[in-house]
Design a protein around this motif. Structure first.
Motif, PDB file in Angstrom:
ATOM      1  N   GLU A 122      43.096  -1.746  86.644  1.00  0.00           N
ATOM      2  CA  GLU A 122      41.943  -2.261  87.385  1.00  0.00           C
ATOM      3  C   GLU A 122      40.678  -1.711  86.751  1.00  0.00           C
ATOM      4  O   GLU A 122      40.525  -0.500  86.594  1.00  0.00           O
ATOM      5  N   LEU A 123      39.766  -2.605  86.369  1.00  0.00           N
ATOM      6  CA  LEU A 123      38.488  -2.188  85.819  1.00  0.00           C
ATOM      7  C   LEU A 123      37.601  -1.722  86.971  1.00  0.00           C
ATOM      8  O   LEU A 123      37.218  -2.504  87.832  1.00  0.00           O
ATOM      9  N   VAL A 124      37.275  -0.431  87.012  1.00  0.00           N
ATOM     10  CA  VAL A 124      36.549   0.113  88.165  1.00  0.00           C
ATOM     11  C   VAL A 124      35.095   0.459  87.847  1.00  0.00           C
ATOM     12  O   VAL A 124      34.257   0.481  88.745  1.00  0.00           O
ATOM     13  N   VAL A 125      34.799   0.743  86.577  1.00  0.00           N
ATOM     14  CA  VAL A 125      33.443   1.132  86.189  1.00  0.00           C
ATOM     15  C   VAL A 125      33.144   0.576  84.805  1.00  0.00           C
ATOM     16  O   VAL A 125      34.017   0.577  83.932  1.00  0.00           O
ATOM     17  N   GLN A 126      31.919   0.115  84.607  1.00  0.00           N
ATOM     18  CA  GLN A 126      31.478  -0.303  83.278  1.00  0.00           C
ATOM     19  C   GLN A 126      29.983  -0.074  83.145  1.00  0.00           C
ATOM     20  O   GLN A 126      29.246  -0.198  84.105  1.00  0.00           O
ATOM     21  N   GLN A 127      29.567   0.297  81.930  1.00  0.00           N
ATOM     22  CA  GLN A 127      28.163   0.605  81.676  1.00  0.00           C
ATOM     23  C   GLN A 127      27.724  -0.024  80.356  1.00  0.00           C
ATOM     24  O   GLN A 127      28.440   0.061  79.349  1.00  0.00           O
ATOM     25  N   CYS A 134      33.166  -9.578  83.656  1.00  0.00           N
ATOM     26  CA  CYS A 134      34.039  -8.851  82.705  1.00  0.00           C
ATOM     27  C   CYS A 134      35.411  -9.511  82.586  1.00  0.00           C
ATOM     28  O   CYS A 134      36.447  -8.832  82.484  1.00  0.00           O
ATOM     29  N   GLU A 135      35.409 -10.815  82.562  1.00  0.00           N
ATOM     30  CA  GLU A 135      36.664 -11.584  82.531  1.00  0.00           C
ATOM     31  C   GLU A 135      37.604 -11.144  81.423  1.00  0.00           C
ATOM     32  O   GLU A 135      38.809 -10.973  81.630  1.00  0.00           O
ATOM     33  N   HIS A 136      37.071 -10.949  80.222  1.00  0.00           N
ATOM     34  CA  HIS A 136      37.937 -10.647  79.075  1.00  0.00           C
ATOM     35  C   HIS A 136      38.418  -9.204  79.058  1.00  0.00           C
ATOM     36  O   HIS A 136      39.461  -8.908  78.459  1.00  0.00           O
ATOM     37  N   LEU A 137      37.683  -8.305  79.709  1.00  0.00           N
ATOM     38  CA  LEU A 137      38.164  -6.931  79.818  1.00  0.00           C
ATOM     39  C   LEU A 137      39.257  -6.792  80.871  1.00  0.00           C
ATOM     40  O   LEU A 137      40.075  -5.872  80.819  1.00  0.00           O
ATOM     41  N   LYS A 138      39.286  -7.700  81.835  1.00  0.00           N
ATOM     42  CA  LYS A 138      40.211  -7.587  82.957  1.00  0.00           C
ATOM     43  C   LYS A 138      41.564  -8.224  82.692  1.00  0.00           C
ATOM     44  O   LYS A 138      42.501  -8.033  83.463  1.00  0.00           O
ATOM     45  N   CYS A 153      41.398  -4.191  69.355  1.00  0.00           N
ATOM     46  CA  CYS A 153      41.440  -4.383  70.800  1.00  0.00           C
ATOM     47  C   CYS A 153      41.476  -5.878  71.086  1.00  0.00           C
ATOM     48  O   CYS A 153      40.511  -6.598  70.808  1.00  0.00           O
ATOM     49  N   GLN A 154      42.584  -6.348  71.615  1.00  0.00           N
ATOM     50  CA  GLN A 154      42.745  -7.779  71.880  1.00  0.00           C
ATOM     51  C   GLN A 154      41.732  -8.286  72.896  1.00  0.00           C
ATOM     52  O   GLN A 154      41.311  -9.441  72.842  1.00  0.00           O
ATOM     53  N   ARG A 155      41.331  -7.428  73.823  1.00  0.00           N
ATOM     54  CA  ARG A 155      40.377  -7.863  74.846  1.00  0.00           C
ATOM     55  C   ARG A 155      38.998  -8.096  74.239  1.00  0.00           C
ATOM     56  O   ARG A 155      38.324  -9.072  74.569  1.00  0.00           O
ATOM     57  N   ILE A 156      38.575  -7.188  73.361  1.00  0.00           N
ATOM     58  CA  ILE A 156      37.298  -7.397  72.684  1.00  0.00           C
ATOM     59  C   ILE A 156      37.381  -8.615  71.774  1.00  0.00           C
ATOM     60  O   ILE A 156      36.469  -9.457  71.736  1.00  0.00           O
ATOM     61  N   GLU A 157      38.483  -8.733  71.051  1.00  0.00           N
ATOM     62  CA  GLU A 157      38.657  -9.870  70.146  1.00  0.00           C
ATOM     63  C   GLU A 157      38.627 -11.195  70.893  1.00  0.00           C
ATOM     64  O   GLU A 157      38.010 -12.170  70.443  1.00  0.00           O
TER      65      GLU A 157
END
Length: 371
Positions: free
Chosen positions: A57-62, A73-77, A101-105
């Motif tokens: 679960e993505l809980v924090v991002q900056q 943050c669809e692609h990070l989740k 990182c597949q999510r960044i890609e």
């Protein structure tokens, strides 16, 4: 080098002070990550909590670039990720550079915004002793690899965060214990005082019926006895809500006993293995209590059905009756405080609530909870 070391010590000191002062999890992590990014060469970061089943679960991002922040943050989740995979397999022990990182890609390939030359990231597990909580990921523009010194600093911050997360979990557990103790005390007081008084009034009214020769007086005592008996049932239900006896024998057994106490004939259907964390189990019990209370008070029937379907990630609870029903308006306005209470309990642990009802055809309440 000495000046740089001093700078790192100052950052760690500031973060340690913030972590010690904060008592709420997400504000604490947001503040610590913000301080870390502002005092180092790292430019963006995000934190995953990962449960014992490996669910992230993505809980924090900056300071995320547009591509990573796109659509909440669809692609990070979603999607695969080397760091989470290594974490789940217990192969990630310290701060490490991530080669890909597949999510960044996937965010870059989707062409949903500027990725600001963020292509790689570093990762470190968040843990306290042997207890693990998730991952801290950080990245910078045009950076494929971070130095050993930068990774060491990242690891120090992650250690501080892990200790603070553990402290908040322990504090919350202590608060939960104190809350349960207070509920038990209040339940005992209600049982020993108000409950006993109502029982005495019931006996007095019964004696009045038997001793009186006038029919009008008998009817008055009968009404007093009936009202007192209803109040006694309500009081016992309240005591049950404060102190749910029976959960030690299992959720289903506790629900059946509660339904019987309310005078309801409950049919129970279960699919899947019922084995939940204590918080989910109590939430299911409390929600079912409220749903059964609503049936007893408003439905005008004494029969109800309970369905529980357990999957690998969530549980679906359905409570159904064929009573009076109610009108659900176009704005989905909540018809009672009981349903509002159910929604609040479900939302508190990330669940959802829906209902279907029609006048004269009953009500079906549907609750889905993750676990």
């Amino acid at each position: 080098m000495a000046a740089k070391d001093h700078s790192n010590i100052a950052i760690l000191k500031e973060i340690a002070e913030l972590l010690n002062e904060e008592t709420e999890m997400i504000p604490m992590l947001n503040g610590a990550l913000s301080k870390f990014l502002s005092g180092t060469k790292f430019e963006t970061g995000w934190i995953f909590f990962i449960d014992k089943k490996g669910k992230s679960e993505l809980v924090v991002q900056q300071n995320l670039p547009e591509a990573l922040a796109y659509n909440s943050c669809e692609h990070l989740k979603r999607g695969g990720c080397w760091c989470i995979s290594r974490y789940r397999n217990e192969e990630l022990k310290k701060a490490s550079n991530i080669i890909e990182c597949q999510r960044i890609e996937s965010a870059i390939e989707a062409n949903v915004g500027d990725h600001e030359d963020i292509t790689h990231h570093a990762t470190v597990p968040l843990q306290s002793g042997q207890e693990r909580f998730g991952l801290l990921n950080v990245a910078s523009k045009n950076t494929i690899r971070f130095t050993d010194e930068e990774l060491n600093l990242l690891e120090s911050v992650a250690f501080q965060m892990g200790s603070a997360i553990k402290r908040i979990y322990l504090t919350n557990e202590q608060q939960e214990i104190a809350l349960v103790q207070e509920r038990n005390r209040l339940a005992r007081d209600l049982h020993d005082s108000v409950n006993q008084l109502l029982f005495s009034v019931t006996l007095t009214a019964r004696a009045g019926i038997e001793m009186s020769d006038q029919q009008e007086t008998k009817e008055t005592f009968k009404e007093i006895q009936q009202l007192t008996q209803e109040a006694l049932t309500e009081m016992r239900a309240l005591i049950w809500q404060l102190r749910p006896k029976g959960l030690e024998s299992g959720l289903i057994e506790a629900i059946k006993v509660y339904a019987e106490m309310l005078g309801l004939k409950l049919t129970v259907n279960v699919a899947g293995v019922i084995q939940f964390p204590s918080r989910v189990e109590e939430t299911l019990f409390r929600i079912t209590q409220e749903a059964l209370n609503n049936i007893r008070r408003h439905a005008g029937v004494t029969d109800a059905a309970l369905y529980i379907n357990v999957t690998a990630t969530d549980v679906l609870l359905v409570v159904k009756d064929e009573g009076r029903g109610f009108v659900v308006d176009a704005h989905n306005t909540i018809p009672s405080m009981g349903i509002q209470s159910i929604k609040d309990r479900a939302h508190a642990i990330g669940g959802s609530v829906d209902w279907v009802s029609e006048i004269g055809k009953g009500t079906e309440l549907l609750i889905r909870l993750p676990y």
